[in-house]
Design an enzyme around this catalytic site. Structure first.
Site, mmCIF file in Angstrom:
data_model
loop_
_atom_site.group_PDB
_atom_site.id
_atom_site.type_symbol
_atom_site.label_atom_id
_atom_site.label_comp_id
_atom_site.label_asym_id
_atom_site.label_seq_id
_atom_site.Cartn_x
_atom_site.Cartn_y
_atom_site.Cartn_z
ATOM 1 N N SER A 31 0.807 -1.219 0.000
ATOM 2 C CA SER A 31 0.000 0.000 0.000
ATOM 3 C C SER A 31 0.844 1.274 0.000
ATOM 4 O O SER A 31 0.391 2.320 -0.470
ATOM 5 C CB SER A 31 -0.936 0.006 1.216
ATOM 6 O OG SER A 31 -0.201 -0.145 2.417
ATOM 7 N N GLY A 88 -1.950 -4.212 0.981
ATOM 8 C CA GLY A 88 -2.058 -5.397 1.814
ATOM 9 C C GLY A 88 -1.125 -6.528 1.418
ATOM 10 O O GLY A 88 -1.097 -7.568 2.082
ATOM 11 N N ASP A 137 -4.006 6.751 10.331
ATOM 12 C CA ASP A 137 -3.624 5.402 10.768
ATOM 13 C C ASP A 137 -2.164 5.328 11.208
ATOM 14 O O ASP A 137 -1.713 4.308 11.734
ATOM 15 C CB ASP A 137 -3.889 4.382 9.658
ATOM 16 C CG ASP A 137 -3.102 4.665 8.369
ATOM 17 O OD1 ASP A 137 -2.166 5.487 8.398
ATOM 18 O OD2 ASP A 137 -3.432 4.057 7.332
ATOM 19 N N HIS A 172 0.349 5.098 6.707
ATOM 20 C CA HIS A 172 0.451 5.508 5.308
ATOM 21 C C HIS A 172 0.744 7.006 5.188
ATOM 22 O O HIS A 172 0.029 7.823 5.787
ATOM 23 C CB HIS A 172 -0.847 5.166 4.571
ATOM 24 C CG HIS A 172 -1.148 3.709 4.570
ATOM 25 N ND1 HIS A 172 -1.992 3.130 5.501
ATOM 26 C CD2 HIS A 172 -0.691 2.708 3.781
ATOM 27 C CE1 HIS A 172 -2.048 1.826 5.269
ATOM 28 N NE2 HIS A 172 -1.271 1.550 4.239
#
Length: 221
Positions: free
Chosen positions: A49, A86, A196, A199
């Site tokens: 990702s 992922g 999060d 990222h």
């Protein structure tokens, strides 16, 4: 020599001169056409990702930004982004043969392993998968850049140190290029990450592009 003979010689010389010019122009056109027809050489990015532009527009990701720089600074090359959010090293190892066959790259960038670490997967398994990907790329005639990752200390010293060492071990054993820590330019800047805390945001992507660029550019020569 009479005048008719001189005129004849002059005419012949002019004819050969025109023929030489025509041939030169023709060869130049053929050369230019061949250059235009030559297919671009390919950089294949196999990532997760972090390379798939998770949470931001695709054109804002570091891979797209790198592709734009390649177009400017390394004409004749293109970048194919085969990254999957992922993805683990196991997924990359399973996919790489197909991607190599489909894209026939001359350079392969492997940015995988982060999801292995976040899931606490066995270090030996991650290393074996990285080795499989590098070996496949080399067997296909491609040069390889491994882009490494590091794990937070909460996973324990033994695991985090072993995790970081995996990338170096594979790169040294396979004699390929290594960028030890992909997120190094932004790792300590909380504002560089999405909520999060994993990222990077769009504004941080140029820093990642610039971090990868020297190692990648060296493989495009």
């Amino acid at each position: 020599m009479n005048r008719d003979y001189m005129r004849q010689r002059t005419g012949i010389a002019r004819m050969f001169g025109q023929l030489a010019v025509t041939l030169a122009v023709g060869l130049a056109v053929v050369g230019a056409t061949s250059a235009r027809a030559a297919p671009p050489r390919t950089v294949l990015v196999m990532g997760d990702s972090l390379s798939a532009a998770y949470g931001i527009a695709p054109e804002e990701g570091w891979v797209a930004l790198t592709a734009a720089r390649v177009a400017q600074e390394a004409p004749g090359w293109r970048v194919v982004n085969a990254s999957v959010s992922g993805e683990t090293t196991a997924g990359g190892a399973a996919r790489i043969e197909g991607e190599l066959k489909r894209n026939q790259p001359e350079v392969v960038v492997i940015e995988l392993g982060g999801n292995d670490g976040l899931r606490g997967l066995p270090l030996k398994q991650t290393r074996a998968n990285l080795e499989k990907m590098v070996s496949a790329a080399k067997a296909a005639g491609a040069r390889v850049l491994i882009v490494g990752m590091r794990m937070p200390p909460n996973l324990g010293k033994a695991y985090t140190e072993g995790f970081a060492a995996n990338f170096r071990t594979v790169a040294e054993a396979q004699k390929v290029s290594l960028l030890p820590f992909f997120l190094e330019p932004i790792a300590t800047d909380r504002a560089a990450f999405q909520p999060d805390n994993i990222h990077p945001v769009a504004a941080a992507q140029p820093k990642l592009r610039d971090h990868v660029w020297p190692a990648l550019a060296a493989l495009l020569k």
